[in-house]
Design an enzyme around this catalytic site. Structure first.
Site, PDB file in Angstrom:
ATOM      1  N   LYS A   1       0.839  -1.202   0.000  1.00 36.98           N
ATOM      2  CA  LYS A   1       0.000   0.000   0.000  1.00 36.98           C
ATOM      3  C   LYS A   1       0.879   1.260   0.000  1.00 36.98           C
ATOM      4  O   LYS A   1       0.620   2.193  -0.758  1.00 36.98           O
ATOM      5  CB  LYS A   1      -0.946  -0.007   1.220  1.00 36.98           C
ATOM      6  CG  LYS A   1      -1.960  -1.162   1.164  1.00 36.98           C
ATOM      7  CD  LYS A   1      -3.038  -1.057   2.220  1.00 36.98           C
ATOM      8  CE  LYS A   1      -2.576  -1.513   3.586  1.00 36.98           C
ATOM      9  NZ  LYS A   1      -2.325  -2.967   3.683  1.00 36.98           N
ATOM     10  N   THR A   2       1.912   1.262   0.830  1.00 31.25           N
ATOM     11  CA  THR A   2       2.822   2.417   0.854  1.00 31.25           C
ATOM     12  C   THR A   2       3.523   2.558  -0.492  1.00 31.25           C
ATOM     13  O   THR A   2       3.634   3.666  -1.037  1.00 31.25           O
ATOM     14  CB  THR A   2       3.874   2.254   1.975  1.00 31.25           C
ATOM     15  OG1 THR A   2       3.197   2.089   3.215  1.00 31.25           O
ATOM     16  CG2 THR A   2       4.785   3.467   2.049  1.00 31.25           C
TER      17      THR A   2
ATOM     18  N   ASP B   1      -0.796   6.394   6.787  1.00 30.47           N
ATOM     19  CA  ASP B   1      -0.847   4.949   7.000  1.00 30.47           C
ATOM     20  C   ASP B   1      -1.665   4.690   8.261  1.00 30.47           C
ATOM     21  O   ASP B   1      -1.752   5.559   9.131  1.00 30.47           O
ATOM     22  CB  ASP B   1       0.593   4.442   7.175  1.00 30.47           C
ATOM     23  CG  ASP B   1       0.709   2.953   6.897  1.00 30.47           C
ATOM     24  OD1 ASP B   1      -0.286   2.328   6.486  1.00 30.47           O
ATOM     25  OD2 ASP B   1       1.814   2.418   7.080  1.00 30.47           O
TER      26      ASP B   1
ATOM     27  N   THR C   1      -5.611  -1.553   7.187  1.00 24.72           N
ATOM     28  CA  THR C   1      -5.853  -2.997   7.135  1.00 24.72           C
ATOM     29  C   THR C   1      -7.311  -3.270   7.480  1.00 24.72           C
ATOM     30  O   THR C   1      -7.770  -4.393   7.407  1.00 24.72           O
ATOM     31  CB  THR C   1      -4.946  -3.712   8.146  1.00 24.72           C
ATOM     32  OG1 THR C   1      -5.067  -3.042   9.404  1.00 24.72           O
ATOM     33  CG2 THR C   1      -3.505  -3.682   7.703  1.00 24.72           C
TER      34      THR C   1
ATOM     35  N   ARG D   1       5.912  -8.551   0.828  1.00 23.07           N
ATOM     36  CA  ARG D   1       6.853  -8.272   1.920  1.00 23.07           C
ATOM     37  C   ARG D   1       7.436  -9.577   2.463  1.00 23.07           C
ATOM     38  O   ARG D   1       8.627  -9.665   2.765  1.00 23.07           O
ATOM     39  CB  ARG D   1       6.172  -7.487   3.053  1.00 23.07           C
ATOM     40  CG  ARG D   1       7.151  -7.087   4.157  1.00 23.07           C
ATOM     41  CD  ARG D   1       6.445  -6.421   5.318  1.00 23.07           C
ATOM     42  NE  ARG D   1       5.915  -5.129   4.946  1.00 23.07           N
ATOM     43  CZ  ARG D   1       4.915  -4.519   5.567  1.00 23.07           C
ATOM     44  NH1 ARG D   1       4.349  -5.087   6.611  1.00 23.07           N
ATOM     45  NH2 ARG D   1       4.491  -3.348   5.166  1.00 23.07           N
TER      46      ARG D   1
END
Ligand code: ADE
Length: 337
Positions: free
Chosen positions: A69-70, A114, A163, A222
């Protein structure tokens, strides 16, 4: 050693041009692998905003942790050729903190928040007018000397990441014109990400090795990149030439205790606890978390979504239940219904 919290995609790294080129993060949509639906939509909205010379509408990116997302927020900024300021929900404690960040934005810039579901309510309320009409009214001073001050802002784009879209208040959710649901990645896409990352690291990777990593990365870049780093260590030490073969991947995955479904020791402990102590459930998430010594948020964000997606557990109105797949996978006889 705390492997779980290792941040492969650190959100605060300010990289120069050359290191950016060599970095694991893609910089443009065309380099961003997977999430095809999200990319197709964003591509249109970005091009339209550029044509109209307007700020992009506010974007909410939601989905499990580690899906990029980042990275996607940084890609959007690059595509729009604007500045991006990043912060997070818990870091913005007061309306004044938010104003200090908003004050630095130029027309068209992006503010990335975030964990936006963790913004304090008083900050969230200030955000409404900022998002809708580009102004904030805040009260400065205390008691009899307090007074409201009105600040005009340039048109900007808020990108929120969470999330938990369900934990956002309705008024905040309603102010995002673009909602992008990030999904777990397909194996083929993860395979491409692993190959790309190996290239960035400057190592050769056998197709069987990259695919094995992709299969066991729980749909999450990740995790894939984290495993790749460890596999690279095994390849470097065991053979000396540093190139990655299938046996290095196998050895590293065995050491990390990641099984063929991508479950790690904690996933298995969670399932085992549900079977051994709660007859397979239904049991509440808080009870499970206490039993395995993790906090509820970690279990809800990091463990449960993947176990649900892969069909090891089910959600019922009375709590979570393990499925027959979980019994089989852990080597238990399947109970009769
Ligand atoms: N690295 C991490 N996530 C990625 C993605 N979605 N595309 C390309 N490279 C990545």
């Amino acid at each position: 050693m705390e492997l779980d919290n290792e941040r492969i995609l650190s959100s605060d790294s300010q990289e120069g041009d050359l290191t950016d080129f060599l970095s694991l993060r893609p910089r443009f949509l065309r380099e961003y692998i997977g999430q095809q639906k999200v990319k197709n939509e964003l591509d249109i909205y970005i091009k339209a905003a550029l044509k109209r010379e307007e700020a992009l509408d506010h974007v909410l990116l939601y989905g499990p942790p580690g899906l990029g997302k980042t990275t996607l927020a940084l890609v959007i900024a690059n595509e729009l050729d604007v500045q991006i300021k990043t912060s997070s929900g818990p870091a913005i404690e007061r309306p004044g903190d938010l104003l200090a960040i908003l004050n630095e934005l130029n027309a068209g810039d992006i503010l990335f928040i975030d964990e936006i579901h963790r913004l304090p309510r008083i900050v969230e309320e200030v955000l409404y007018s900022a998002m809708e009409d580009y102004y904030v009214d805040i009260v400065v001073g205390q008691g009899a000397t307090s007074q409201p001050i009105h600040f005009e802002l340039p048109p900007f784009t808020l990108i929120g990441a969470t999330t938990r879209a369900g934990m956002l208040s309705q008024p905040l959710r309603d102010r995002f014109g673009i909602m992008a649901h990030m999904q777990y990645y397909q194996e083929a896409d993860l395979n491409e990400i692993v190959k790309r990352s190996a290239q960035v690291f400057g190592v050769d990777i056998h197709p069987d090795a990259s695919y094995e990593i992709a299969l066991r990365s729980r749909g999450t870049p990740r995790v894939a990149n984290r495993i790749l780093r460890r596999v690279r260590d095994f390849a470097q030490v065991n053979d000396g030439d540093g190139n990655i073969g299938f046996q290095h991947a196998q050895k590293a995955l065995e050491t990390l205790e990641i099984d063929k479904y991508g479950l790690d020791a904690l996933d298995r402990r969670l399932l085992q606890t549900m079977i051994d102590y709660y007859n397979g459930g239904p049991v509440g998430i808080a009870t499970i978390a206490v039993n395995i010594g993790e906090d509820v948020v970690t279990v809800e964000d990091m463990y449960e979504p993947y176990l649900l997606q892969t069909g090891f557990i089910q959600r019922t109105s009375r709590g979570r239940k393990v499925t027959s797949l979980a019994y089989q996978h852990l080597g238990y006889p399947t109970p009769k219904e």
